[in-house]
Design a protein around this motif. Structure first.
Motif, PDB file in Angstrom:
ATOM      1  N   SER A  37      -2.303 -13.131  -4.750  1.00 55.22           N
ATOM      2  CA  SER A  37      -2.909 -11.510  -4.135  1.00 55.22           C
ATOM      3  C   SER A  37      -1.146 -10.567  -4.205  1.00 55.22           C
ATOM      4  O   SER A  37      -1.939  -9.487  -4.362  1.00 55.22           O
ATOM      5  CB  SER A  37      -2.690 -11.508  -2.360  1.00 55.22           C
ATOM      6  OG  SER A  37      -1.801 -11.730  -1.658  1.00 55.22           O
ATOM      7  N   ASN A  39       2.074  -8.596  -4.268  1.00 52.87           N
ATOM      8  CA  ASN A  39       3.028  -8.213  -3.408  1.00 52.87           C
ATOM      9  C   ASN A  39       2.525  -6.889  -2.212  1.00 52.87           C
ATOM     10  O   ASN A  39       3.142  -6.304  -1.840  1.00 52.87           O
ATOM     11  CB  ASN A  39       4.045  -7.247  -3.744  1.00 52.87           C
ATOM     12  CG  ASN A  39       5.257  -8.025  -4.904  1.00 52.87           C
ATOM     13  OD1 ASN A  39       4.859  -9.452  -4.470  1.00 52.87           O
ATOM     14  ND2 ASN A  39       5.791  -7.969  -5.694  1.00 52.87           N
ATOM     15  N   SER A  40       1.229  -7.282  -1.791  1.00 53.19           N
ATOM     16  CA  SER A  40       0.109  -6.792  -1.254  1.00 53.19           C
ATOM     17  C   SER A  40       1.185  -6.922   0.303  1.00 53.19           C
ATOM     18  O   SER A  40       0.637  -7.774   0.870  1.00 53.19           O
ATOM     19  CB  SER A  40      -0.965  -6.633  -0.585  1.00 53.19           C
ATOM     20  OG  SER A  40      -1.963  -6.221  -0.211  1.00 53.19           O
ATOM     21  N   ARG A  41       1.905  -5.574   0.588  1.00 54.53           N
ATOM     22  CA  ARG A  41       2.074  -6.115   2.650  1.00 54.53           C
ATOM     23  C   ARG A  41       0.680  -5.999   3.235  1.00 54.53           C
ATOM     24  O   ARG A  41       1.006  -6.734   4.217  1.00 54.53           O
ATOM     25  CB  ARG A  41       2.758  -4.411   3.188  1.00 54.53           C
ATOM     26  CG  ARG A  41       4.047  -3.857   1.423  1.00 54.53           C
ATOM     27  CD  ARG A  41       4.393  -3.209   1.785  1.00 54.53           C
ATOM     28  NE  ARG A  41       5.635  -3.129   3.311  1.00 54.53           N
ATOM     29  CZ  ARG A  41       6.276  -2.034   4.131  1.00 54.53           C
ATOM     30  NH1 ARG A  41       5.799  -1.269   2.757  1.00 54.53           N
ATOM     31  NH2 ARG A  41       6.856  -2.699   4.512  1.00 54.53           N
TER      32      ARG A  41
END
Length: 127
Positions: A37, A39-41
Motif C-alpha cells: 500500500s 507509505n499511507s498513514r
C-alpha cells in the motif's frame, strides 16, 4: 488445594503458544499488505488497529475457552513465547522473501513506468 496442577498448566500453555505463532504470522501478512500500500498513514493505522482488535479478541476468546476467563500471566507469556519463536524462525524467512518480492515488483514497475514518465515530462515541456 490452591492453584493449578502442572499438567493442566502445560495443557493450557500449548494453545497459547499456537496463538502466539498465529498472531505473529498474521502480523507478517498485515505487513505484506502494508508494504504494497506504500507509505499511507491511514492504511497503516487501519491495519494496526484491526490487528490489535484481532489479537485482543483471539486472546480473550482463548482465555474463555481454556481457563473460563481467568487471566494468568504464564499464559500471556506463553503467547509471547510463541510469537518470539515464530519471529526468530519462520518470520525471518517470510520477511526475507517478501523483501525480495517487493524489490522485484518495484523493478518491474520502474521498467514499465519509466517510458511513460519520460513522455509525460516531454508533454509538459511542450505546454
Amino acid at each position: 488445594m490452591f492453584g493449578i496442577d502442572l499438567s493442566v498448566q502445560i495443557e493450557n500453555m500449548m494453545p497459547f503458544i499456537g496463538l502466539g505463532v498465529s498472531l505473529a504470522a498474521a502480523y507478517d501478512i498485515f505487513g505484506i499488505v502494508r508494504g504494497f500500500s506504500g507509505n499511507s498513514r491511514l492504511v497503516s493505522f487501519a491495519l494496526d488497529f484491526s490487528y490489535c482488535i484481532l489479537s485482543a479478541a483471539a486472546t480473550y476468546l482463548l482465555f474463555l475457552g481454556t481457563t473460563s476467563g481467568v487471566i494468568r500471566l504464564y499464559l500471556l507469556l506463553s503467547e509471547l513465547t510463541g510469537a518470539v519463536v515464530y519471529s526468530m524462525t519462520a518470520g525471518r524467512l517470510v520477511r526475507r522473501v517478501t523483501g525480495r518480492l517487493f524489490e522485484f515488483v518495484r523493478s518491474i514497475f520502474r521498467k514499465i513506468l519509466t517510458p511513460f514518465l519520460k513522455l509525460k515530462s516531454k508533454f509538459r515541456a511542450c505546454f
